[in-house]
Design a protein around this motif. Structure first.
Motif, mmCIF file in Angstrom:
data_model
loop_
_atom_site.group_PDB
_atom_site.id
_atom_site.type_symbol
_atom_site.label_atom_id
_atom_site.label_comp_id
_atom_site.label_asym_id
_atom_site.label_seq_id
_atom_site.Cartn_x
_atom_site.Cartn_y
_atom_site.Cartn_z
ATOM 1 N N MET A 10 0.830 -1.205 0.000
ATOM 2 C CA MET A 10 0.000 0.000 0.000
ATOM 3 C C MET A 10 0.867 1.258 0.000
ATOM 4 O O MET A 10 0.589 2.223 -0.735
ATOM 5 N N THR A 11 1.901 1.242 0.828
ATOM 6 C CA THR A 11 2.786 2.407 0.892
ATOM 7 C C THR A 11 3.457 2.650 -0.451
ATOM 8 O O THR A 11 3.509 3.791 -0.947
ATOM 9 N N ALA A 12 3.977 1.569 -1.078
ATOM 10 C CA ALA A 12 4.658 1.704 -2.366
ATOM 11 C C ALA A 12 3.690 2.165 -3.449
ATOM 12 O O ALA A 12 4.042 2.999 -4.304
ATOM 13 N N THR A 13 2.460 1.659 -3.420
ATOM 14 C CA THR A 13 1.481 2.020 -4.449
ATOM 15 C C THR A 13 1.094 3.494 -4.350
ATOM 16 O O THR A 13 1.115 4.231 -5.362
ATOM 17 N N VAL A 14 0.726 3.937 -3.167
ATOM 18 C CA VAL A 14 0.315 5.329 -3.004
ATOM 19 C C VAL A 14 1.470 6.282 -3.317
ATOM 20 O O VAL A 14 1.294 7.310 -3.976
ATOM 21 N N THR A 15 2.670 5.936 -2.865
ATOM 22 C CA THR A 15 3.840 6.787 -3.122
ATOM 23 C C THR A 15 4.112 6.893 -4.619
ATOM 24 O O THR A 15 4.374 7.981 -5.150
ATOM 25 N N ALA A 16 4.038 5.733 -5.315
ATOM 26 C CA ALA A 16 4.304 5.731 -6.751
ATOM 27 C C ALA A 16 3.240 6.514 -7.517
ATOM 28 O O ALA A 16 3.555 7.258 -8.468
ATOM 29 N N LEU A 17 1.977 6.381 -7.133
ATOM 30 C CA LEU A 17 0.908 7.106 -7.817
ATOM 31 C C LEU A 17 1.039 8.614 -7.615
ATOM 32 O O LEU A 17 0.876 9.414 -8.555
ATOM 33 N N ARG A 18 1.354 9.019 -6.421
ATOM 34 C CA ARG A 18 1.516 10.449 -6.163
ATOM 35 C C ARG A 18 2.716 11.011 -6.906
ATOM 36 O O ARG A 18 2.668 12.120 -7.458
ATOM 37 N N ALA A 19 3.802 10.240 -6.950
ATOM 38 C CA ALA A 19 4.990 10.699 -7.673
ATOM 39 C C ALA A 19 4.725 10.812 -9.164
ATOM 40 O O ALA A 19 5.305 11.671 -9.842
ATOM 41 N N ALA A 20 3.820 9.947 -9.680
ATOM 42 C CA ALA A 20 3.496 9.984 -11.105
ATOM 43 C C ALA A 20 2.384 10.972 -11.418
ATOM 44 O O ALA A 20 1.976 11.102 -12.578
ATOM 45 N N GLY A 21 1.867 11.662 -10.424
ATOM 46 C CA GLY A 21 0.816 12.644 -10.650
ATOM 47 C C GLY A 21 -0.556 12.045 -10.856
ATOM 48 O O GLY A 21 -1.452 12.728 -11.380
ATOM 49 N N VAL A 22 -0.748 10.799 -10.450
ATOM 50 C CA VAL A 22 -2.046 10.150 -10.601
ATOM 51 C C VAL A 22 -2.923 10.542 -9.413
ATOM 52 O O VAL A 22 -2.509 10.441 -8.258
ATOM 53 N N VAL A 23 -4.151 10.971 -9.720
ATOM 54 C CA VAL A 23 -5.059 11.463 -8.683
ATOM 55 C C VAL A 23 -5.880 10.308 -8.128
ATOM 56 O O VAL A 23 -6.524 9.563 -8.889
#
Length: 275
Positions: free
Chosen positions: A249-262
């Motif tokens: 969960m931590t890796a997924t949310v971090t990666a999505l935020r870094a990629a600009g995914v809302v």
């Protein structure tokens, strides 16, 4: 003189019968004791033979059955020696009647005993495995003649009757080396899914065990948002699954935020893992 002679003969007969009975009882006690001593001498050999299988519960239960068998054998031999008119067949028949009566009186005890023996022979799990039986889940501590001992994740002991374990639905959660866990989250309807996958999957591969492949799948639409499910594999124990989900969960949310995914909503839904 006739009456005195008859009385003396009767008394002599009683004394002789008592002496014979005492002798037979003594012999019966000696033979029964020898059988018990022989069983005690053989018991370490039986223990070592059972311990080769590496199952402490199996050793404990079958040693108890061995002691019961030796005791029954000693009683049968002692009874037939003490009372010659009683045949072994008669004793076995009496035991059969007693067994039927005991079966009705102690139905649950005998049912759990038989279920425990069948569980040990079938060997669906071992001590240290994590299982789920009905509403109970935890780590197996062992199997006794009557119950399966379970330690819950919060440190409580649960005693589950063997019959319930054997006849009910049994889930062995740690049978396979890896199990799949999943969680869901919502993305904005305009999200570029390939861009999201390109950001999340490499991050999940860094924490995934060798040979496993994480997934990010669209599983539905909810009020105009994309419902996606992230699936990851990891060690099967409850503690490892919890840590694995936390990292995923931590890796997924971090990666999505870094990629600009809302993220459509700042919540995730945990999906029960599958074996």
């Amino acid at each position: 003189m006739t009456d005195e002679t008859s009385f003396d003969e009767l008394l002599a007969g009683v004394v002789a019968a008592a002496a014979a009975l005492g002798t037979r009882l003594l012999v019966a006690l000696v033979v029964g004791g020898l059988v018990v001593l022989l069983g005690s001498a053989v018991r370490p050999l039986v223990r070592r033979a059972l311990e080769r299988g590496g199952r402490p519960s199996r050793t404990r239960v079958f040693l108890a059955l061995f002691r019961m068998a030796v005791t029954v054998l000693a009683i049968i031999l002692a009874t037939t020696l003490a009372f010659p008119s009683v045949q072994v067949v008669d004793v076995l028949g009496s035991l059969g009647i007693v067994s039927v009566a005991a079966g009705f009186a102690f139905k649950d005890v005998l049912e759990n005993l038989l279920a425990g023996v069948l569980l040990l022979l079938r060997d669906p799990f071992m001590a240290g495995d994590q299982i789920r039986v009905g509403d109970h889940e935890g780590t197996v501590e062992g199997v006794t003649i009557r119950e399966t001992l379970l330690r819950t994740y919060d440190g409580q002991r649960v005693l589950i009757p063997n019959a319930q374990v054997y006849t009910g639905a049994l889930e062995v959660l740690t049978h396979y080396p890896a199990t799949r866990s999943a969680f869901r989250l919502s993305l904005d309807i305009d999200t570029d899914l390939e861009h999201a996958r390109g950001a999340v999957l490499p991050a999940l591969r860094e924490i995934a065990p060798p040979g496993s492949e994480p997934e990010l799948l669209v599983v539905g639409l909810d009020r105009g948002a994309l419902e996606v499910e992230v699936r990851v594999w990891g060690a099967p124990s409850r503690a490892d699954r919890t840590k694995n989900l936390d990292a995923a969960m931590t890796a997924t949310v971090t990666a999505l935020r870094a990629a600009g995914v809302v993220l459509d909503r700042p919540t995730t839904v945990l999906v029960e893992g599958e074996e």
